[in-house]
Design a protein around this motif. Structure first.
Motif, mmCIF file in Angstrom:
data_model
loop_
_atom_site.group_PDB
_atom_site.id
_atom_site.type_symbol
_atom_site.label_atom_id
_atom_site.label_comp_id
_atom_site.label_asym_id
_atom_site.label_seq_id
_atom_site.Cartn_x
_atom_site.Cartn_y
_atom_site.Cartn_z
ATOM 1 N N PRO A 109 0.756 -1.158 -0.003
ATOM 2 C CA PRO A 109 -0.099 -0.067 0.021
ATOM 3 C C PRO A 109 0.887 1.225 0.097
ATOM 4 O O PRO A 109 2.158 1.102 0.631
ATOM 5 N N ILE A 110 0.196 2.204 -0.533
ATOM 6 C CA ILE A 110 0.864 3.680 -0.518
ATOM 7 C C ILE A 110 1.164 4.313 1.019
ATOM 8 O O ILE A 110 0.436 3.911 1.852
ATOM 9 N N SER A 111 2.680 4.476 1.297
ATOM 10 C CA SER A 111 2.911 4.957 2.439
ATOM 11 C C SER A 111 3.975 5.901 2.508
ATOM 12 O O SER A 111 4.545 5.977 1.148
ATOM 13 N N GLU A 112 4.558 6.365 3.616
ATOM 14 C CA GLU A 112 5.710 7.121 3.560
ATOM 15 C C GLU A 112 7.040 6.470 2.764
ATOM 16 O O GLU A 112 7.811 7.178 2.050
ATOM 17 N N THR A 113 7.082 5.124 3.040
ATOM 18 C CA THR A 113 8.278 4.366 2.354
ATOM 19 C C THR A 113 7.718 3.778 1.220
ATOM 20 O O THR A 113 8.797 3.222 0.643
ATOM 21 N N THR A 122 6.171 4.825 -2.165
ATOM 22 C CA THR A 122 5.252 6.035 -2.877
ATOM 23 C C THR A 122 4.718 5.389 -4.034
ATOM 24 O O THR A 122 4.707 4.177 -4.369
ATOM 25 N N LEU A 123 3.652 6.227 -4.456
ATOM 26 C CA LEU A 123 3.135 6.080 -5.696
ATOM 27 C C LEU A 123 3.978 5.792 -6.585
ATOM 28 O O LEU A 123 3.587 4.842 -7.466
ATOM 29 N N ALA A 124 5.074 6.511 -6.895
ATOM 30 C CA ALA A 124 6.001 6.298 -7.818
ATOM 31 C C ALA A 124 6.608 4.582 -8.007
ATOM 32 O O ALA A 124 6.730 3.904 -8.721
#
Length: 205
Positions: free
Chosen positions: A89-93, A95-97
């Motif tokens: 899942p998207i998180s601080e670690t 990213t979307l990229a």
């Protein structure tokens, strides 16, 4: 307001507008491209069982985990099929990229793997539509990256040389089974990831 002050103010506003980053929002078409990617993923997943049924006839090689044949681990190790990238899942670690990049990488990997087993299969024509769907989905993920202004780069997937290890009919059957099984698992992860990204982007809108 004096003309000189007005000119200075306009220049300041122009400089700020040029320097400011382009803000991304769902109105840019991001959601629509994601929804299409989800639909293509769902279509891909729906076709895998049909291709498996047509091309894999060896006893015990079923997409159902409970039907796995014994001692398959030895053949799996000998074939050395590269694993799919892990998605999260998207998180601080993560990213979307990173997420879209790994999805793109995994799709390219499975295109290469299917192309290699296709060269050894008698039912090679059955893989053609599946490969086309993989290319369509890969192109759509590329569009999602472009809309998100992520400057997508072509994943560098090296050849696994899998075809050189397919020395017999049974090895071809097992390899086809394992690649399709892994593609189904990865496709399910892709669908969940795209759904999470869509929800995440909606919350940030």
């Amino acid at each position: 307001m004096s003309p000189l002050l007005l000119a200075a103010l306009l220049c300041s506003l122009l400089a700020v507008s040029i320097a400011a980053p382009v803000q991304f929002s769902p109105q840019d078409g991001f959601s629509q491209h994601l929804e299409l990617a989800k639909s293509l993923t769902k279509k891909l997943l729906s076709e895998i069982p049909t291709v498996h049924h047509s091309c894999v006839g060896a006893e015990g090689l079923s997409l159902e985990p409970s039907a796995e044949v014994k001692n398959l681990e030895y053949i799996m190790a000998a074939l050395a099929i590269p694993a799919a990238p892990r998605l999260a899942p998207i998180s601080e670690t993560h990213t979307l990229a990173m997420s879209l990049g790994r999805i793109s990488e995994g799709l390219q990997l499975h295109q290469h793997l299917l192309q290699e087993v296709k060269e050894k299969l008698e039912c090679s024509e059955k893989l053609t539509p599946l490969l086309a769907d993989l290319r369509d989905l890969s192109a759509q993920v590329h569009k999602v990256q472009q809309v998100a202004q992520l400057s997508p780069s072509e994943p560098q997937v090296q050849s696994s040389l899998l075809s050189s290890r397919l020395t017999g009919d049974y090895e071809v059957q097992v390899a086809t089974h394992l690649v399709l099984q892994q593609l189904r698992s990865f496709g399910q992860d892709v669908f969940r990831s795209l759904r999470h990204i869509l929800t995440h982007s909606a919350l940030r809108a």
